[in-house]
Design a protein around this motif. Sequence first.
Motif, PDB file in Angstrom:
ATOM      1  N   TYR A  72       0.806  -1.223   0.000  1.00  0.00           N
ATOM      2  CA  TYR A  72       0.000   0.000   0.000  1.00  0.00           C
ATOM      3  C   TYR A  72       0.843   1.279   0.000  1.00  0.00           C
ATOM      4  O   TYR A  72       0.282   2.376   0.050  1.00  0.00           O
ATOM      5  CB  TYR A  72      -0.982   0.044   1.183  1.00  0.00           C
ATOM      6  CG  TYR A  72      -1.967  -1.092   1.197  1.00  0.00           C
ATOM      7  CD1 TYR A  72      -2.897  -1.249   0.169  1.00  0.00           C
ATOM      8  CD2 TYR A  72      -1.981  -2.023   2.229  1.00  0.00           C
ATOM      9  CE1 TYR A  72      -3.812  -2.299   0.174  1.00  0.00           C
ATOM     10  CE2 TYR A  72      -2.886  -3.074   2.238  1.00  0.00           C
ATOM     11  CZ  TYR A  72      -3.793  -3.207   1.204  1.00  0.00           C
ATOM     12  OH  TYR A  72      -4.687  -4.241   1.220  1.00  0.00           O
ATOM     13  N   THR A  74       2.550   4.422  -1.274  1.00  0.00           N
ATOM     14  CA  THR A  74       2.286   5.234  -2.458  1.00  0.00           C
ATOM     15  C   THR A  74       3.593   5.461  -3.210  1.00  0.00           C
ATOM     16  O   THR A  74       4.579   5.939  -2.636  1.00  0.00           O
ATOM     17  CB  THR A  74       1.669   6.587  -2.077  1.00  0.00           C
ATOM     18  OG1 THR A  74       0.454   6.355  -1.354  1.00  0.00           O
ATOM     19  CG2 THR A  74       1.351   7.412  -3.309  1.00  0.00           C
ATOM     20  N   ARG A 147      -0.777   2.710  -5.476  1.00  0.00           N
ATOM     21  CA  ARG A 147      -0.465   1.904  -4.290  1.00  0.00           C
ATOM     22  C   ARG A 147       0.278   0.637  -4.709  1.00  0.00           C
ATOM     23  O   ARG A 147      -0.184  -0.105  -5.583  1.00  0.00           O
ATOM     24  CB  ARG A 147      -1.750   1.510  -3.565  1.00  0.00           C
ATOM     25  CG  ARG A 147      -2.564   2.677  -3.033  1.00  0.00           C
ATOM     26  CD  ARG A 147      -3.794   2.182  -2.290  1.00  0.00           C
ATOM     27  NE  ARG A 147      -4.777   1.614  -3.211  1.00  0.00           N
ATOM     28  CZ  ARG A 147      -5.819   2.288  -3.683  1.00  0.00           C
ATOM     29  NH1 ARG A 147      -6.010   3.552  -3.336  1.00  0.00           N
ATOM     30  NH2 ARG A 147      -6.671   1.709  -4.497  1.00  0.00           N
TER      31      ARG A 147
END
Length: 263
Positions: A72, A74, A147
């Motif tokens: 997850y 970024t 992500r």
Amino acid sequence: MYRFLLSRQWVILTLVALVLIPTMIRLGIWQKHRYEMRTARNDLVSSALHAKPVPVERVSSPGHAVTTAEKYRTVTATGTFDTAHEVVVRRRTNSDGEVGFHVLTPLVLTDGKVLLVNRGWIPANGAQTAFPKIPAPPAGKVTIEGRLKADETTAASGIKEIKGLPARQIMLINSEEQARRLGATVLGGYVEQTAPDAKGGSPEQISDPGSEDAPLNYAYMIQWWLFAAAVPVGWWVLVRRERRDREEQATGAQSEETEPATV
């Protein structure tokens, strides 16, 4: 006074109580572990989603297995979408539960490596055996944000791999398999694109992972332990009631015996 505890009925009742207490304690411990796992997962997701974006090359590399801590995160990537080798991932749902496809498009980076980009969801209009019409991504060099996700496996996702699928359709997103298909150097894992927004809103952006309901598990933990504490209390209440009832019966019987006979 408590000789009745040796009766068959009370022995069974006592044994049931003795079994229920540790069982409920263990269920509370299980809910505690669930609470801790969900809380840790929520903290990890929140931290990853709010972290400053970094170039994907800092987090992933060819053959890299994305870790739980990296999931997850970024990331950003700059390159050119290779629509000629685009595939769709079957049987994926959107936020409304509609079944369709995820669009997986290779992004050829400036150094020639390839990043798998899940551009989002499209509906399955018509037969799923036919390759759907997919909105084109931006042409030329583009910088995307998204992500980072780990490679999908049957063990982790529960999705079974199916042989003999129609052309350009897959069940699982796996960088090693796609590297063999493309004959290219592919970064480990893949990216769920979050920016820039798709033109016209299609493909539909994949929703945020969201948070799991950890407080519910905490409430269940307390509930099971309260039940465990209530069992011996309830057992003792029943014992006292039984003793009182027996004493009243015994007193009534004695009264009848000592009462003088009517002449």
